[in-house]
Structures are given as structure tokens and as C-alpha cells.
Design an enzyme around this catalytic site. Sequence first.
Site, mmCIF file in Angstrom:
data_model
loop_
_atom_site.group_PDB
_atom_site.id
_atom_site.type_symbol
_atom_site.label_atom_id
_atom_site.label_comp_id
_atom_site.label_asym_id
_atom_site.label_seq_id
_atom_site.Cartn_x
_atom_site.Cartn_y
_atom_site.Cartn_z
ATOM 1 N N GLY A 71 2.171 -0.886 4.354
ATOM 2 C CA GLY A 71 1.126 -1.800 4.847
ATOM 3 C C GLY A 71 1.495 -3.205 4.490
ATOM 4 O O GLY A 71 0.368 -4.036 4.173
ATOM 5 N N GLY A 72 2.521 -3.544 4.618
ATOM 6 C CA GLY A 72 2.965 -5.127 4.573
ATOM 7 C C GLY A 72 2.101 -6.158 5.296
ATOM 8 O O GLY A 72 1.685 -6.875 4.760
ATOM 9 N N LYS A 83 0.643 -1.189 0.147
ATOM 10 C CA LYS A 83 0.062 -0.010 0.147
ATOM 11 C C LYS A 83 0.835 1.218 0.075
ATOM 12 O O LYS A 83 1.680 1.426 0.508
ATOM 13 C CB LYS A 83 -0.721 -0.104 1.047
ATOM 14 C CG LYS A 83 -1.425 1.470 1.570
ATOM 15 C CD LYS A 83 -2.136 1.271 3.035
ATOM 16 C CE LYS A 83 -0.755 1.291 3.906
ATOM 17 N NZ LYS A 83 -0.141 2.653 3.872
ATOM 18 N N PRO A 137 8.898 -4.776 2.832
ATOM 19 C CA PRO A 137 9.714 -4.338 4.072
ATOM 20 C C PRO A 137 8.677 -4.411 5.363
ATOM 21 O O PRO A 137 7.309 -4.056 5.102
ATOM 22 C CB PRO A 137 10.233 -2.915 3.615
ATOM 23 C CG PRO A 137 10.185 -3.002 2.239
ATOM 24 C CD PRO A 137 9.002 -3.830 1.869
ATOM 25 N N ASP A 192 -5.160 0.007 8.533
ATOM 26 C CA ASP A 192 -5.085 -0.112 7.244
ATOM 27 C C ASP A 192 -5.437 -1.341 6.722
ATOM 28 O O ASP A 192 -5.464 -1.518 5.373
ATOM 29 C CB ASP A 192 -3.589 -0.104 6.933
ATOM 30 C CG ASP A 192 -2.894 1.323 6.877
ATOM 31 O OD1 ASP A 192 -3.661 2.367 6.879
ATOM 32 O OD2 ASP A 192 -1.704 1.382 7.218
#
Length: 292
Positions: free
Chosen positions: A104-105, A13, A98, A140
Site C-alpha cells: 500500500g505504498g 500497510k 517499495p 486501499d
Amino acid sequence: MISGHLTQTARAKINLTLRITGRRTDGYHELESLVVFADIADTLTLEPAVHTSLDITGPFAGAIDAATDNLVLKAVNALGALVPGLKGGRFRLDKHIPVAGGVGGGSADAAAALRLLARHNGISFDDARLMTAALRVGADVPVCFVSHACVMTGVGERLSPPLDLPELPALLVNPRVGVSTRDVFAALAKAGLPKDGRALGDIPHDAAGLIEFLKSHGNDLTAPALACAPVIGEVLTALEALPGIRLARMSGSGATCFALFATEAEAQAGESHLAAWHPEWWAAATVLNRTP
């Protein structure tokens, strides 16, 4: 129930803009953010099994703990509290985004888990329980569940209809420094809320117009993130020195930053430059808004 392996892509994101509009009595901040998604992604697979578990592989696997702090399992628990008899299984996460990077991982992984659980349990994607569970996991997660360009407001629970935005060649850069969102918002509270931000209004739908528009709408978390991780300033300076750069900005609460270009070739050249200048950083050319 669907048998066999199920797979979902969890795309990074990117907050093209991020405006803090106020602070609620419960301590959460209201925001307005134009959000898009990149080609860079994690991959989450679900194999039906009696017991739910999670295995993690990939370049960033070592940065997270499958047993304690992964949002995939939190998503399973959140939806399980709303859906009696929810069937889980064996999750495998291939981690390429990351960690704690402002893109937003973890939220994308949680959203992918919710989509997988919906498919596995025959739940329609428009079932309200999915978005309720998403918000319980993190602010998120709802926008990552949709995984399409839109404007996010409130604390993340209000999403505009999907936006038809142009593809934007981009370069993502992370100095391999994790930044705590909690610490960034603490620095924001210490400095005081910004007072000069403008509402987004009408968003251009052509690439050149959109980039010019973005120059007037920044990221209110940049200054507090710099206070927490000064290396973000080095990243932005390096990006602004790249040939063909149209715009450089931090995403979310950092430390990942992005640069926009007119062509994919320029973005890929930028990745090569960054690899030579700062081999210790993570850099990846991508395209924002590409249709999956």
C-alpha cells in the site's frame, strides 16, 4: 487555513490475512482482510502554494512518475471534486516503501495527502468527503487513511473499529519486482475463486495467540501472484529458513512478503541474513502495530 509546512507519515500497510469472498457484477472483488501497519513509511510534506505540484525523493523515487501515476495528485483531484475551492500546494514525497509491492505504498501516500489537505483546509478528519475521495482513488486508501489495525471488508470501503493488537516484530522483503494487482486478479479469475477460506471470527489480542490464529487464515492471492512472479516463492522459502521464524506470508497482491518473530533482535538478525543471502533484494526489519 494553516500556514507553513505540514507533514504526515505514510506507513506501509500489511495484510496479515486476505480472503477473497466473491466477485461483484462490476468486476471488483469482495474481500476480508486483517490489516496492520509497519514502522516503514514514506513522508509527505505540504507547503502552501498557489499551484499544486509534487516532488519525489528517496530510495524508490525513480520507480514512480510524479506527473502521471502518483496517487498523491489523484487524491488532490478526488477531494477537489468534492470540496469547492480546495487549497493545495507544493507536496514533497520522501519515498521509502517499495512501489507496486503489495504494502500500500501509493495508497498510504494518497491517504497522507488527504490528511494534509484536511489540515490545510480546516476539514475535520471525520468529514465523509474524505473517505469518499479515498475510495475514489483506490480500494486501499480508506484503510490507509485510518492507518490503524482493523478488518477491511467489501472492496475496502468497510472498516471495523480499530483493533487493539500486540506489537509484532517483523521483517519485510521485496525482491525488487513490481507486481500488477490487475494481473494478479486476472490470474485469480483464470484459476477460479478459492472455496475453502474461513471467516476471521474472533481475533486473539496476544502475540502468541495471534500468530497461531494467522496460521489458519492465509492470503488467497498468493497462488495467482506466484503465477505472475515466481520469485515470490523464493522469497517465502528464504524467509522460512530464518532462525526464529514464526510465520512467513505474502502481503496484499505481492511481491512484498513478511516474516513474524518473537523479538526485534530476531527480526534484525533476519535482515542481516537476507542481506548476505540475497543482496539484490530489499529487506527491512520493522515492528507492526507500534503506536505512532
